[in-house]
Motif scaffolding. Structure first.
Motif, short mmCIF file in Angstrom:
data_model
loop_
_atom_site.label_atom_id
_atom_site.label_comp_id
_atom_site.label_asym_id
_atom_site.label_seq_id
_atom_site.Cartn_x
_atom_site.Cartn_y
_atom_site.Cartn_z
N ARG A 124 0.73 -1.19 -0.02
CA ARG A 124 -0.03 0.06 0.03
C ARG A 124 0.87 1.35 0.13
O ARG A 124 0.58 2.10 -0.68
CB ARG A 124 -0.76 0.00 1.43
CG ARG A 124 -2.07 -0.98 1.02
CD ARG A 124 -3.14 -0.52 1.96
NE ARG A 124 -3.69 0.76 2.34
CZ ARG A 124 -4.62 0.96 2.84
NH1 ARG A 124 -5.48 0.05 3.48
NH2 ARG A 124 -5.18 2.24 2.89
N THR A 125 1.89 1.43 0.80
CA THR A 125 2.73 2.46 0.90
C THR A 125 3.57 2.54 -0.38
O THR A 125 3.58 3.78 -1.01
CB THR A 125 3.73 2.44 1.93
OG1 THR A 125 3.77 1.22 2.65
CG2 THR A 125 3.60 3.35 2.99
N TYR A 126 3.84 1.58 -0.98
CA TYR A 126 4.62 1.63 -2.30
C TYR A 126 4.09 2.09 -3.39
O TYR A 126 4.14 2.83 -4.05
CB TYR A 126 5.05 0.03 -2.68
CG TYR A 126 6.02 0.01 -3.80
CD1 TYR A 126 7.47 0.46 -3.82
CD2 TYR A 126 5.76 -0.24 -5.06
CE1 TYR A 126 8.19 0.42 -4.84
CE2 TYR A 126 6.28 -0.40 -6.00
CZ TYR A 126 7.65 0.00 -5.97
OH TYR A 126 8.57 -0.19 -7.19
N ASN A 127 2.68 1.77 -3.34
CA ASN A 127 1.67 2.12 -4.32
C ASN A 127 1.44 3.48 -4.39
O ASN A 127 1.35 4.46 -5.48
CB ASN A 127 0.30 1.18 -4.47
CG ASN A 127 0.61 0.00 -4.88
OD1 ASN A 127 1.83 -0.28 -5.68
ND2 ASN A 127 -0.23 -0.99 -4.96
N LYS A 128 1.22 4.13 -3.10
CA LYS A 128 0.87 5.45 -2.92
C LYS A 128 2.04 6.29 -3.11
O LYS A 128 2.00 7.27 -3.93
CB LYS A 128 0.65 5.56 -1.42
CG LYS A 128 -0.22 6.82 -1.18
CD LYS A 128 -0.55 6.71 0.44
CE LYS A 128 -1.22 8.17 0.87
NZ LYS A 128 -1.14 8.45 2.23
N LEU A 129 3.43 5.78 -2.92
CA LEU A 129 4.49 6.80 -3.07
C LEU A 129 4.67 6.62 -4.60
O LEU A 129 4.92 7.77 -5.33
CB LEU A 129 5.88 6.00 -2.66
CG LEU A 129 7.04 6.43 -2.96
CD1 LEU A 129 7.25 8.00 -2.49
CD2 LEU A 129 8.11 5.68 -2.59
N LYS A 130 4.33 5.75 -5.41
CA LYS A 130 4.61 5.58 -7.03
C LYS A 130 3.62 6.59 -7.59
O LYS A 130 3.85 7.28 -8.55
CB LYS A 130 4.20 4.25 -7.72
CG LYS A 130 5.57 3.35 -7.08
CD LYS A 130 6.87 3.76 -8.28
CE LYS A 130 8.05 3.58 -7.06
NZ LYS A 130 9.22 3.86 -7.27
#
Lengths: 236, 139, 77
Positions: C32-38
């Motif tokens: 979830r954090t990774y997708n948000k960052l991207k």
């Protein structure tokens, strides 16, 4: 000086470097840690193989407590000196703390069933851990849904300072009152009562979960910096 | 070095923390009794106005060689090394229910010497070690 | 050997359940954090691409974050 140290550019580049470093060592450490925790470490003389739950339960609880302490200290410093960066840090670490509090409670309850003979007991340690979870939920709620900004900041600081009293209660609940939960095995002063062959995997798992928290923190932090910078792009 | 505003905030914070600490100290002090998860045999012995109809938890150590199992029930003695109480229980006990290990029994007191449990929980200690180490200790 | 690892003398279910829960919930938060960052990085780049040439030049010399984000996205404007 202060300004230079906290300059967004520098922090961003630093976090980028740390992220790549963590990403490179993390898989190796994870495999090593899991092998030690699940295969190589000996079973307990009394509990047998269930003791392996300790390798995720104890580090989770430590990180949950450590995160809340950090949150409180940063809130206090921020309340006094008004350093904007600290707000962003608090925003990023609160979800990590909540995750590990929940994990500590869940794994603890799974551990309790075969050893104590019950999933749950309302003793002082377990109850204060539930209270900690509610404090995290309140903090995250006030960070996300209370507007305007300075009001949400005030609520967060107040909640985290009130919640800080819960930390020593969790820590010493097993010594002050009769509880079902056993006393701490690892003491700051004095001897630890965990055999070294089990202490090593425990520390390894702690390191892994700490690195994981750092990973999540840095990614969240980058997102927040981009959010801040984005509102400034048009003005440049 | 510190500006006036900063000093004022520190004072506010100090007062806030102090009152908070006092409040919590008082609350904990009054709640102290109900925060106890179980009573030890000595505490029950010293208790003058004991309510026998109330459900309580009794905790201590299982006395060595005191576990007797017959068809209908299991009997054992809970001790805190000063006083002892005989416990009778019908049902299955947890795996870690062993002699000279911690135990908590939930139920009612018949009198100050006899306890009828309807649930037994094991309380283990904070020592973790591999089995071979234990055998070495015994030798 | 492998059987012993899975069963763990009857405690296997408890141990694997707790390790599994920890692993899965950590993985979910990570994704979830990774997708948000991207997502934010992409939006950031999009906004910059809408600027004109001179503004871009100014940004490139001034903001290291901008160049870093560009690097991570492997995009050239």
């Amino acid at each position: 000086m202060m300004r230079n140290l906290f300059s967004l550019n520098k922090i961003y580049i630093f976090s980028e470097k740390t992220l790549t470093f963590i990403k490179s060592v993390f898989p190796v450490l994870l495999i090593l840690g899991l092998t030690f925790a699940l295969v190589l470490s000996p079973p307990d003389y009394l509990q047998g193989d269930v003791v392996r739950i300790m390798y995720v339960h104890v580090p989770s609880a430590w990180i949950a407590l450590g995160t809340f302490s950090t949150l409180t200290v940063l809130s206090i410093i921020n309340f006094i000196f008004k350093i904007k960066i600290l707000e962003i840090v608090n925003l990023c670490i609160a979800p990590i703390g909540l995750l590990f509090t929940c994990l500590a409670i869940i794994t603890g309850s799974i551990w309790a069933e075969p050893t104590w003979g019950t999933w749950w007991a309302w003793d002082a340690r377990l109850t204060s851990m539930i209270v900690l979870m509610f404090f995290y939920v309140m903090i995250i709620y006030s960070q996300k849904h209370i507007k305007p900004k300075n009001r949400s900041l005030m609520f967060t600081s107040i909640i985290s300072i009130i919640g800080a009293i819960n930390i020593p209660i969790i820590k010493y609940s097993v010594e002050w009152w009769n509880t079902l939960h056993q006393p701490a095995s690892i003491k700051i002063t004095g001897e630890t009562s965990i055999h070294s062959s089990m202490l090593m995997p425990l520390m390894l798992m702690l390191l892994i979960l700490l690195l994981y928290s750092a990973l999540i923190f840095l990614m969240k932090y980058k997102t927040e910096i981009i959010k801040v910078k984005r509102s400034g792009v048009k003005r440049l | 070095m510190l500006t006036f505003k900063v000093k004022r905030r520190i004072i506010y914070l100090g007062i806030f923390c102090f009152t908070l600490f006092l409040c919590f100290f008082y609350v904990i002090k009054t709640l102290n009794q109900s925060l106890l998860y179980f009573k030890t045999p000595s505490e029950i012995f010293d208790d003058q106005n004991l309510d026998l109809s109330k459900e309580i938890r009794l905790g201590g150590m299982v006395k060595k060689n005191s576990i007797k199992v017959n068809k209908r029930e299991i009997q054992f003695i809970i001790t805190d090394l000063k006083k002892e109480i005989l416990v009778s229980y019908k049902g299955t006990v947890p795996n870690l229910f062993l002699e000279e290990k911690g135990v908590i029994a939930e139920g009612k007191l018949k009198d100050k010497k006899f306890f009828i449990a309807n649930r037994v929980l094991a309380k283990h200690d904070e020592n973790y070690k591999p089995p071979s180490e234990n055998q070495l200790d015994k030798k | 050997m492998i059987e012993k690892l899975f069963l763990m003398n009857g405690y296997g279910a408890y141990v694997w359940a707790s390790f599994g829960i920890v692993f899965i919930s950590c993985l979910i938060l990570f994704i979830r954090t990774y997708n948000k960052l991207k997502k934010y990085e992409k939006n950031f780049i999009k906004e910059i691409q809408e600027l004109n040439k001179e503004e871009k030049k100014v940004l490139q010399t001034r903001s290291k974050i901008f160049t870093q984000v560009l690097k991570s996205q492997k995009k050239i404007i």
